[in-house]
Design an enzyme around this catalytic site. Structure first.
Site, short mmCIF file in Angstrom:
data_model
loop_
_atom_site.label_atom_id
_atom_site.label_comp_id
_atom_site.label_asym_id
_atom_site.label_seq_id
_atom_site.Cartn_x
_atom_site.Cartn_y
_atom_site.Cartn_z
N HIS A 217 51.59 55.70 -119.72
CA HIS A 217 50.13 55.76 -119.65
C HIS A 217 49.53 54.38 -119.40
CE1 HIS A 217 51.36 59.17 -122.29
NE2 HIS A 217 50.58 59.82 -121.45
N ASP A 381 56.59 41.91 -89.11
CA ASP A 381 56.81 42.61 -90.37
C ASP A 381 57.36 41.70 -91.46
OD1 ASP A 381 59.22 42.23 -89.18
OD2 ASP A 381 59.83 44.33 -89.16
N THR A 470 57.44 34.17 -77.70
CA THR A 470 58.73 34.47 -78.32
C THR A 470 59.50 33.17 -78.47
OG1 THR A 470 59.96 34.76 -76.26
CG2 THR A 470 58.75 36.69 -77.10
N ASP A 524 54.86 31.32 -83.38
CA ASP A 524 55.84 32.40 -83.38
C ASP A 524 57.03 31.98 -84.24
OD1 ASP A 524 57.10 34.93 -82.11
OD2 ASP A 524 58.57 33.33 -81.77
#
Length: 539
Positions: A217, A381, A470, A524
């Site tokens: 709880h 990500d 990149t 990058d």
């Protein structure tokens, strides 16, 4: 709004309606909204012992998710973290109890004990046979005279549910329930508190800490302890679980408290089964979210000593949505790789300078892991650093089997290692890069020309070009300048990496899915990794 709800006062009834609507007709409810919220088996005919449980909402799929053939007959749902009323419990008892009687399975909280207990007394006054068992499986506070009821309650639901389904009488069900309760022990651990809809979140657990022995709880645990990973969390919990634990076969239930990822739960399961008590765990339930605390980023472990017949009851079919099943713990049979995938490796050879050079490069990538992850979180990500560091660690581990004295074969061997150990697009692109560099080197090209040939092949297959944001933006100018020396190559790599921060769109990789505002001003991560490598080599 932090939660996907409509109105706070409607969320329990709407959740019940959603559960019933998706049950395929297996569930229904009693009339009486919003004060009486009881979910019932649609097929119930009162010919067998009825099992009724429940409590506050916010623990989904408990308790409505365990209503169905082989488990509960009815679940009584209160407000979030609040016991249901006496009338609601009584309504459930009267709706499902026949001549065989009813067993109330109650978690040991004051509100639940009082409301379920008084409802039982009133039902008996109507002439019904009603037994009550109190589940008190929490071992966080051994000296507490009233231990809390946690996910060990589900052992009672399942074992006694299977017995009742098989026709056992009320006395046998009650005796079995008390035996299961006596043999059960649970403890929870969380990295964060839960968020109760409509209330301010209590941020009492500092970063880097975990709370041990907390309830379902949101109530505080026994102690705040350092959070040092999955194995450490399991070890801390086992210390409490093993006290007075018989060294006999047990079933373990690994319960997600609501906010842990499936990946984390699988890791925790592996650590539990590989721990000092793993040898006593014959059966496992989960890992799964079974008795949650809303969105709490934590988990609980429940153990129950197995008696004769329990395995059959635990594995018996249960037509409910919340029970993930019970499986035997067995050693996995590892299958060999199919023919054609076992790599043909060049013979290993020693060369101390090359070994030192490669190890040094790998350590640069390992040291940059967190920084590169932070950069990647802005445009992807958040795993570029971990991916490169993982590959670097794998190369260090593989050093004894690499052909270090033959640079042509070494390029190919590195490509082979990366293809097996490095995931994502970066892994396959770098594998192509080194494999092509090895082919070029075998034709007599210099190191610089061989690496440039590898880059050309990587660009051809991967489709990345200068200006696409990149690693190519740093690697191409670095190799172009390499013939002038390492300092010049490092300067060119750094210039190329900085250039990627000015680009507001990417044409390759995950960054190509990100809007310009998020990319602007951020280098990058692949280009940054290249720049750091060359800067280290030039220093």
């Amino acid at each position: 709004m932090k939660h996907f709800i409509n109105e706070k006062h409607d969320m329990v009834t709407e959740a019940i309606d959603g559960t019933i609507a998706a049950s395929g007709g297996k569930l229904t409810r009693l009339d009486g909204y919003p004060h009486i919220r009881v979910v019932v088996r649609s097929d119930w005919d009162k010919s067998k012992v009825a099992l009724v449980s429940g409590g506050g909402s916010g623990h989904e799929p408990a308790h409505a998710g365990f209503v169905g053939e082989g488990m509960l007959t009815a679940a009584v749902c209160g407000d979030v973290f609040a016991s249901p009323s006496v009338d609601a419990v009584l309504a459930a008892i009267l709706a499902v109890t026949g001549t065989a009687g009813c067993l109330l399975i109650v978690k040991n909280y004051t509100g639940d004990r009082l409301n379920f207990g008084l409802a039982a007394e009133r039902a008996r006054a109507f002439g019904h046979k009603v037994s009550v068992v109190i589940v008190d499986d929490d071992v966080a506070l051994p000296s507490l005279p009233q231990a809390r009821g946690l996910a060990g309650t589900l052992f009672v639901h399942k074992i006694v549910g299977a017995m009742a389904e098989g026709g056992a009488n009320l006395e046998a069900c009650t005796i079995a329930a008390k035996r299961v309760i006596a043999g059960s022990r649970s403890i929870g651990l969380s990295l964060d508190t839960c968020s109760v809809p409509g209330s301010l979140k209590e941020d009492r657990i500092p970063f880097g800490m975990a709370e041990l022995g907390l309830g379902i709880h949101g109530e505080a645990g026994v102690a705040q302890v350092a959070s040092a990973g999955a194995a450490d969390a399991i070890a801390k919990m086992i210390e409490a679980l093993v006290a007075d634990m018989p060294r006999t076969p047990h079933v373990a239930l690994i319960n997600n408290l609501g906010g842990a990822s499936c990946l984390e739960m699988a890791i925790l399961t592996n650590n539990l089964l590989g721990s000092e008590i793993g040898q006593y765990i014959r059966l496992v339930v989960g890992p799964s979210a079974m008795m949650t605390a809303l969105d709490m980023h934590g988990f609980s472990i429940s153990l129950c000593e197995l008696a004769d017949g329990d395995e059959g009851f635990l594995k018996a079919p249960a037509k409910v949505t919340g029970w993930p099943g019970c499986n035997s713990v067995t050693a996995p049979a590892v299958l060999p790789l199919p023919d054609g995938l076992t790599p043909i490796r060049a013979p290993a050879s020693a060369h101390a300078p090359t070994r030192e050079f490669l190890t040094d490069c790998c350590k640069v990538l390992i040291a940059a892991e967190n920084d590169l992850n932070l950069l990647d979180a802005k445009s992807g990500d958040g795993d570029t650093g971990s991916t490169l560091a993982g590959a670097a660690r794998a190369l260090i581990d593989a050093m004894d089997r690499l052909p270090l004295a033959d640079h042509t074969q070494l390029y190919r061997a590195i490509g082979l290692e990366l293809s097996q150990t490095m995931g994502g697009s970066s892994g396959v692109l770098l594998a192509i890069f080194f494999a092509a560099a090895g082919d070029a080197s075998s034709s007599g090209m210099t190191m610089r020309d061989a690496l440039m040939a590898g880059l050309d092949r990587m660009r051809q297959i991967g489709g990345a070009n200068p200006g696409d944001r990149t690693m190519v933006d740093a690697l191409l100018p670095a190799l172009d300048a390499l013939s002038a020396g390492l300092p010049q190559a490092a300067a060119a790599a750094r210039k190329g990496a900085k250039y990627t921060a000015t680009l507001t769109s990417a044409k390759a990789g995950r960054a190509s899915y990100i809007n310009a505002e998020q990319l602007e001003g951020h280098i990058d991560p692949g280009a940054e990794a290249v720049a750091r490598l060359f800067e280290h080599l030039a220093s």
